[in-house]
Structure formats: structure tokens, C-alpha cells
Design a protein around this motif. Sequence first.
Motif, PDB file in Angstrom:
ATOM      1  N   GLN A 410       0.813  -1.210   0.000  1.00  0.00           N
ATOM      2  CA  GLN A 410       0.000   0.000   0.000  1.00  0.00           C
ATOM      3  C   GLN A 410       0.849   1.262   0.000  1.00  0.00           C
ATOM      4  O   GLN A 410       0.384   2.340   0.384  1.00  0.00           O
ATOM      5  CB  GLN A 410      -0.951  -0.009   1.204  1.00  0.00           C
ATOM      6  CG  GLN A 410      -1.964  -1.139   1.146  1.00  0.00           C
ATOM      7  CD  GLN A 410      -2.897  -1.177   2.340  1.00  0.00           C
ATOM      8  OE1 GLN A 410      -2.788  -0.379   3.252  1.00  0.00           O
ATOM      9  NE2 GLN A 410      -3.822  -2.121   2.324  1.00  0.00           N
ATOM     10  N   LYS A 423      -6.088  -0.326  -1.663  1.00  0.00           N
ATOM     11  CA  LYS A 423      -6.256  -1.166  -0.474  1.00  0.00           C
ATOM     12  C   LYS A 423      -6.009  -2.645  -0.747  1.00  0.00           C
ATOM     13  O   LYS A 423      -5.622  -3.394   0.151  1.00  0.00           O
ATOM     14  CB  LYS A 423      -7.638  -0.955   0.137  1.00  0.00           C
ATOM     15  CG  LYS A 423      -8.792  -1.436  -0.722  1.00  0.00           C
ATOM     16  CD  LYS A 423     -10.127  -1.187  -0.033  1.00  0.00           C
ATOM     17  CE  LYS A 423     -11.302  -1.651  -0.880  1.00  0.00           C
ATOM     18  NZ  LYS A 423     -12.597  -1.382  -0.210  1.00  0.00           N
ATOM     19  N   ASN A 424      -6.227  -3.115  -1.986  1.00  0.00           N
ATOM     20  CA  ASN A 424      -6.010  -4.521  -2.321  1.00  0.00           C
ATOM     21  C   ASN A 424      -4.528  -4.746  -2.590  1.00  0.00           C
ATOM     22  O   ASN A 424      -4.019  -4.465  -3.678  1.00  0.00           O
ATOM     23  CB  ASN A 424      -6.836  -4.913  -3.546  1.00  0.00           C
ATOM     24  CG  ASN A 424      -6.686  -6.386  -3.899  1.00  0.00           C
ATOM     25  OD1 ASN A 424      -5.976  -7.135  -3.239  1.00  0.00           O
ATOM     26  ND2 ASN A 424      -7.360  -6.810  -4.959  1.00  0.00           N
ATOM     27  N   ASP A 425      -3.805  -5.264  -1.593  1.00  0.00           N
ATOM     28  CA  ASP A 425      -2.370  -5.497  -1.764  1.00  0.00           C
ATOM     29  C   ASP A 425      -2.055  -6.988  -1.912  1.00  0.00           C
ATOM     30  O   ASP A 425      -0.923  -7.416  -1.703  1.00  0.00           O
ATOM     31  CB  ASP A 425      -1.566  -4.887  -0.617  1.00  0.00           C
ATOM     32  CG  ASP A 425      -1.972  -5.413   0.747  1.00  0.00           C
ATOM     33  OD1 ASP A 425      -2.805  -6.341   0.813  1.00  0.00           O
ATOM     34  OD2 ASP A 425      -1.458  -4.898   1.755  1.00  0.00           O
ATOM     35  N   CYS A 427      -2.725  -8.569  -4.886  1.00  0.00           N
ATOM     36  CA  CYS A 427      -3.111  -8.575  -6.294  1.00  0.00           C
ATOM     37  C   CYS A 427      -1.858  -8.396  -7.122  1.00  0.00           C
ATOM     38  O   CYS A 427      -1.456  -7.288  -7.442  1.00  0.00           O
ATOM     39  CB  CYS A 427      -4.110  -7.440  -6.534  1.00  0.00           C
ATOM     40  SG  CYS A 427      -4.075  -6.723  -8.175  1.00  0.00           S
ATOM     41  N   CYS A 457      -6.810  -7.387 -11.027  1.00  0.00           N
ATOM     42  CA  CYS A 457      -7.711  -6.904  -9.977  1.00  0.00           C
ATOM     43  C   CYS A 457      -8.362  -5.599 -10.446  1.00  0.00           C
ATOM     44  O   CYS A 457      -7.785  -4.526 -10.289  1.00  0.00           O
ATOM     45  CB  CYS A 457      -6.976  -6.702  -8.650  1.00  0.00           C
ATOM     46  SG  CYS A 457      -5.333  -5.962  -8.799  1.00  0.00           S
ATOM     47  N   THR A 460      -8.249  -1.687  -8.969  1.00  0.00           N
ATOM     48  CA  THR A 460      -7.036  -1.421  -8.196  1.00  0.00           C
ATOM     49  C   THR A 460      -6.007  -0.730  -9.088  1.00  0.00           C
ATOM     50  O   THR A 460      -5.826  -1.112 -10.249  1.00  0.00           O
ATOM     51  CB  THR A 460      -6.442  -2.731  -7.646  1.00  0.00           C
ATOM     52  OG1 THR A 460      -7.325  -3.262  -6.653  1.00  0.00           O
ATOM     53  CG2 THR A 460      -5.082  -2.505  -7.006  1.00  0.00           C
TER      54      THR A 460
END
Length: 483
Positions: A410, A423-425, A427, A457, A460
Motif C-alpha cells: 500500500q 487497499k487490495n495489496d 493482487c 484486480c 485497483t
Amino acid sequence: MSHWSLTTDFCRTMLRLSTTLVLAATCLLLSKGVATEMVVTCDVNRVHRLSCDTGVISVQTALYGRADSETCGEGRPPSELGNTECSQEGTADVLKRRCDGKKVCEVSGNDFGTPDPCVDTFKYLQTKYTCLPAIHHVTCEHSWAYLDCDEGQVISIYGATYGRNDHTTCTYRQPASQIQNIDCSQPASGVSTSCNGKNSCIVKVDSSMFEDPCVGTYKYLEVAYICEYPSTIPKESANHQSQGSPQPGSSKSMLSFTLSTTLLLAATCSRMTAVVSAERVITCSGGGNVQHLSCDSGVISVQGALYGRTDKKTCSKGTPRRQLANTKCSQKGTLDVLKSRCNGKTECELNLKVVLTSDPCRGISKYLDTNYTCFPANHIVACENSLAHLQCDEGQVIFVYGADYGRRDQTTCTFSQRASVIKNDACSNPTSKVADSCNGKNSCTIRASNSVFGDPCVGTYKYLEVAYICEYPGVIPQQLPKH
């Protein structure tokens, strides 16, 4: 498992196969002068990222506008590409002020474009910069900074600052209120006083060691230094001791680099002959504290990690004795967490909350102690909708060891991005397309976009991460082991 997982066997194999070539190529590159890098970001709403594998950034030129009809022209009508004499004044000054003297620098294209230098023309941000030889350390607040030189050499500090001057460094899962003040940085002359002339030096990073320039802001210590033989310490460095260390990126700091280039190059090549440098970072307990690992050259390979306590001295200041009593306290799985998060990167940040999966010893004050090495390789990151440039010296060709497209932290390529898109780490997909496009070439440009790599993703904001070396044709190392 990702291509980034560097196992011990792979490291040994790679060292046997091309250690000499990697070192020779690196020192050859240095002996020719300072390599020029270029970053092009097509979408001004995206992140423009500069980084140095070795040394610190020195911006040479920057253009916001359009200088040709081809760059970032994909899918654009000719009417938006016709004006090739479009540039905004002051762009280079902005980049220099924000990035000079740093190892990694991120800006948003939105920082430019006012006023619009050419209405109705599709513009891009292009920066050319060099990496000035220096060892660069960033240590987050409540951690310990370890400065170290090879045997027989001593530390010479060129610049040290304590505070915060961006929204990305030492920010992993920190409250927004503690990282919003980026006009908070001051010279840390105590580092020069403590470390100059020593072979190694340990500095505690907190406001008890340095004056607090901004109460309530989560800070970090940034240090640029070189390793020299005692008889060759430059006069400029001695002046720094008496006058206080300039901020990295200041004219005085940059001048010091130009005054002793030969010495810096010799020190760099001497340091590299050890091939793999051992580093250590200790971060004291506190769920909100951040551990920062980084490599001046090559990529991170975590060797050991402990969350717990093995002695009564480390991170003990102000702590009751009863909270130091258990010195056989360690949490299982810590090493695996660090390896999966950090291996293959040049910089890695993680909040201590990441390793707090259980409490190995209740009532005991704990810390995270990580040992890692920096494995020889070139490493580049291109934020989504930017162009990645891979470049070798004349006569050499690219060999890609690994590439991933997606997001696995992030902090990378996050400047001015909404929280929802970073926020999607978890991916990130390994890709062979960079190797397919670039292996065997002297230089190669590839676009970091979903149209090239697919979208692992949706929603993202992603980036392309590549590790490669430069080899002479006919000397091709073994492929990265499959996992």
C-alpha cells in the motif's frame, strides 16, 4: 508462487553463474559516468515515480507537454498529437525540489498542468534523471538505523534529515492524520556527530534523539553517506561536520557529490566486491510502528526475522524490567511473512500489525528484528499507464529474472491515489511478457497497462515490477527456478 520468491538455492546458483559479470558490468557502468534514467507517464491522473537502485536522484530535465507525435500517442487522434513544441515552464524545478537527493520519489501528474501549456493537445510527463553514487538509508520512527562500511573503511555523512517530506515513506497502514504534514523535515546533524569516521554506527530514530519538527506526525530519518578509506575523507565532508549536514538534494549536498566522484565510484565498486551486503533493521513494539527495508543496490532477500525478544537490552528504554524478563520469546511464521512481503523488492514497508497474528509472550515488550541481504540485480517499477525503460550498456543485453504486474503493498505508486484503489495489496501476477519482449535486447520499452498484461484486480491501481541484469551475449544464466 511469484517469480519474486528468491530461495537460498537460487541465490547460490545465480551467484555462481554471473557474480563476476554483474560486478564487472556495474563497475563498468560507474566508470563511464552516471547512468541516465527516463520515466514517462502518459496519464496525468496517475503516479510519476523516480527511483535509484544505487545512489540518490538528481533530476536533469523534465517536460510536461509534448515533444513528438509518437510518445503516449496510442489510440489518440492526430489532432491531439500535432503540437510537438508544447512544454510548461518550471516543470524541472518542481521535480528537482521534490525528488533530488531521494532514493525513491513519487509525484502526481496533477501537480502540473496549471496553466495548460497547449489546450487540446494530449500531454505527458517525461523526466530524465541520474543516480548520484551514495548509500541511502531510510529508517522509520521508533526503529534503529544501522550504518555500516566494509572492513577498513569509515562512514562519511553527506546529508541527514529527520521529519517527513512526502505521503509515501514510512506510511504503511498509518492513520492519515499522522502522515498529512509533508512540510516537516529538518537537518539531523547528530548523525554526522555520532557516525563520521566510524566503521559502523547505530542511531536510534525518535524525538528523544532528534528535535521533533512536527509533533503528532509519524516521522523518519533519511541519511545519505559514503564509505571511504580514512586517509581519503574529502574536505567537503569535514566541512559538513562543522557546519551541520545539508539536506539531501540541497545544492551543498549535490556539490559534495561532484567533488569526489572518483572516490565515490571506487568506494561503490569496493563495496560491491562483497557481492551481497548484509543489513539489519530492528523496530520496537507498537502496533502502529513501521519497519522499512531497502537495498541501495539489488533486491531484498530476507534471511532471518524474529518477532519477540531474545535479550534484555534491545528496545528497553523506559520499559519496566518485568516486560524484559522473557528472552526466549519468538512468534512462529514471522520469517515467512517477511519473505512473502519483501523478497525481490528494493524497498519494503510493513506495519508491525502484519506480524501480530498471535502473542508469543504476553506481558513482554517485543520487537521485530529482520536480517536481509541485497541480491545483485537491476530493479524498476513503472506505475500503471507509464512506460518502463530497461537499458544496458553498449555491447550488453537484457536478461529478465522476474516481473510482476499488480499490487502487493500500500505504499508503491500511491501518491494522491484514493484509498479505495490501493487497499487490495494481494493482487500481483507474475508475467513472462517482459522477458518475451526484452530478453536479448540492449534496451527495451514496455507499457505498464492492462492492455499488455491483463487486469489481475479490476478497480485497483497497479504497477509493473521488473528485476533484470545486463549480460554479454552468449553468457545467459539459468532461468529463475519455478516454484
